[in-house]
Design an enzyme around this catalytic site. Structure first.
Site, PDB file in Angstrom:
ATOM      1  N   LYS A   1       0.841  -1.196   0.000  1.00 51.66           N
ATOM      2  CA  LYS A   1       0.000   0.000   0.000  1.00 51.66           C
ATOM      3  C   LYS A   1       0.879   1.250   0.000  1.00 51.66           C
ATOM      4  O   LYS A   1       1.975   1.239   0.560  1.00 51.66           O
ATOM      5  CB  LYS A   1      -0.881   0.030   1.256  1.00 51.66           C
ATOM      6  CG  LYS A   1      -1.898  -1.081   1.382  1.00 51.66           C
ATOM      7  CD  LYS A   1      -2.652  -0.953   2.701  1.00 51.66           C
ATOM      8  CE  LYS A   1      -3.617  -2.114   2.915  1.00 51.66           C
ATOM      9  NZ  LYS A   1      -4.769  -2.046   2.000  1.00 51.66           N
TER      10      LYS A   1
ATOM     11  N   ARG B   1      -9.538 -11.970   2.471  1.00 53.00           N
ATOM     12  CA  ARG B   1     -10.376 -13.063   1.966  1.00 53.00           C
ATOM     13  C   ARG B   1      -9.681 -14.416   2.107  1.00 53.00           C
ATOM     14  O   ARG B   1     -10.348 -15.441   2.237  1.00 53.00           O
ATOM     15  CB  ARG B   1     -10.777 -12.781   0.514  1.00 53.00           C
ATOM     16  CG  ARG B   1      -9.658 -12.808  -0.482  1.00 53.00           C
ATOM     17  CD  ARG B   1      -9.995 -12.089  -1.779  1.00 53.00           C
ATOM     18  NE  ARG B   1     -10.072 -10.639  -1.577  1.00 53.00           N
ATOM     19  CZ  ARG B   1     -10.304  -9.762  -2.550  1.00 53.00           C
ATOM     20  NH1 ARG B   1     -10.502 -10.205  -3.791  1.00 53.00           N
ATOM     21  NH2 ARG B   1     -10.347  -8.468  -2.310  1.00 53.00           N
TER      22      ARG B   1
END
Length: 494
Positions: free
Chosen positions: A272, A346
């Protein structure tokens, strides 16, 4: 803290509802006798405002045995909702807190209409008293003492036992939501996966729940390759946390909550930018929501069976971290091609869902700060939802409406499933691309829920706020704590 009485008996402050009507309500008319008609004058001159969330303070100046009256504007009765009430009372309780009031009362019946009965009002009042006055738990050396409300009296003609019960339930809901807020606001060097597991164990022991905390070796034995892949780069050990509440004699109709417990997310090798990394301590908001719900369940003891599963680790960069192009094997046996290490939540949830099923979950609700895509789609007020079972979704939706935590259903089409199954090297890929990002993440999780009724809740937009609001300060909101608990309380009702 909470009391129920039929009449006022001397308080520092009293809260009274003020609707936009042609004439004063009977409650205000009765009080105006003591004020010799001055309240009517103040209304006519608009110094007592009936606008939504307006708070007007009137000193009694010795005319009654109450020091101050706080009139709470609620607008027109026809537009009065539970959301209106929550917002107005949130502001009212903040006002009392700022005035350092320790003994307050509320003319409960003045807030009752055909839409909202006294039970509803009592529940919301006690809940909002906690939410609206929540203070950030900081690490500053110079801490300010906060004066808290010590006594709150509901003045009502209704049955005292029923009102007391509603106040208790509302208070528990508010307190547990604040517990979740505090967890989400904690810095990542303090709240590691180990510390989160310790918190969960303390909660389980307090409420006499069974629990399991799987260590890395046990996860390896069970084949939890998805969670373990996310953990590869970390010096902090992963934890697979499970709390088990048995509210029935038979272990049937088990509701399984799965909360994403990523205690910090750098994005891994799909790193990020700095702006996107700050605030990622809150990436365990789903875990906090699940633990908050379990706190409510532990307090109120509903006759339901509930499992809470939290896969927890941080996602950091090192020489051992997992990489794009890796192929990993999940606990379900399904293989996954990693196309994006920043789509790690996930992966952790995939093993969490499979583990919840192994423990006996017949229904699944996962909660996660999963995608930025859901914020683009729905903003910061509405939680995204996906499902493979409309009947279960309707129950979650009704619970969210009751608690004023809006959710909106996103679709899963066959072509969405085709996208997550599109890999030359594995059964699935973890990130098909930017298009429909929120839908892709939920669709991926559905591959592990399989035929078990399942609802996915993406709280990336609702877990935190940038600014102060009617129900608390900037920071964590405790999103979905009350919805999950209400789902359990109402589960199976027609």
């Amino acid at each position: 803290m909470f009391q129920v009485q039929k009449e006022l008996a001397g308080h520092e402050a009293v809260i009274i509802a003020l609707f936009e009507e042609e004439k004063m309500s009977s409650f205000v008319q009765e009080l105006d006798k003591a004020f010799e008609g001055q309240l009517q004058v103040l209304l006519e001159e608009k110094e007592l405002s009936t606008k939504k969330k307006a708070i007007s303070k009137v000193h009694s100046l010795g005319k009654t045995n109450v020091k101050r009256y706080y009139f709470v504007g609620l607008g027109k009765k026809e537009s009065y909702t539970t959301e209106t009430l929550r917002a107005a009372l949130g502001k009212a309780f903040k006002t009392l807190q700022a005035a350092k009031v320790q003994d307050a009362a509320m003319l409960l019946d003045s807030f009752v209409t055909e839409k909202l009965d006294a039970i509803d009002v009592a529940h919301i009042a006690a809940e909002v008293q906690g939410l609206g006055t929540y203070e950030l738990q900081t690490y500053k050396s110079d801490k300010k003492d906060c004066v808290e409300l010590e006594k709150f009296t509901a003045i009502t003609a209704e049955d005292a036992q029923e009102i007391e019960a509603a106040l208790t339930v509302g208070y528990v809901h508010g307190r547990a939501t604040n517990s979740a807020r505090t967890l989400v606001n904690m810095p990542p060097n303090v709240l590691t996966a180990t510390k989160l597991a310790e918190y969960a164990v303390e909660l389980a022991e307090k409420y006499d729940m069974d629990y399991k905390v799987l260590e890395k070796e046990e996860m390896e034995d069970l084949g939890m390759g998805a969670l373990l892949a996310v953990n590869q780069g970390s010096v902090e050990p992963p934890k697979m946390i499970a709390l088990i509440y048995k509210g029935k004699e038979e272990w049937t109709d088990v509701i399984g909550f799965v909360g994403k417990g990523i205690t910090y997310d750098t994005g891994g090798y799909s790193l990020k930018p700095r702006e996107g990394m700050v605030g990622m301590k809150g990436d365990m908001g789903g875990a906090a929501a699940v633990l908050g719900a379990m706190e409510i369940i532990g307090e109120l003891r509903p006759e339901q069976n509930v499992i809470a599963v939290i896969p927890s680790t941080d996602n950091v960069v090192s020489g051992t971290a997992f990489k794009p192009d890796d192929v990993i094997t999940s606990m379900s046996g399904k293989t996954i091609e990693v196309l994006n290490t920043d789509a790690e939540g996930r992966l952790a949830l995939a093993d969490g869902i499979t583990y919840a099923k192994k423990l006996g979950a017949n229904y699944l609700v996962d909660v996660a700060t999963l995608t930025g895509g859901v914020i683009v789609a729905l903003g910061n007020y509405t939680t995204g939802a996906m499902t493979n079972n409309e009947e279960l979704f309707e129950q979650v939706l009704e619970a969210s409406m009751e608690t004023d935590e809006p959710i909106w259903q996103l679709p899963i089409f066959d072509r969405d499933k085709e996208r997550v199954r599109n890999s030359k090297f594995a059964d699935l890929n973890n990130s098909p691309g930017r298009e429909g990002h929120a839908v892709m993440a939920g669709t991926f999780l559905g591959e592990f829920a399989e035929d078990t009724p399942w609802v996915h809740l993406d709280i990336a937009g609702t877990s935190e706020t940038k600014g102060a609001h009617d129900l608390g300060p900037a920071g964590a909101t405790g999103a979905m704590v009350r919805t999950l608990a209400t789902l359990v309380e109402r589960f199976g009702e027609e």
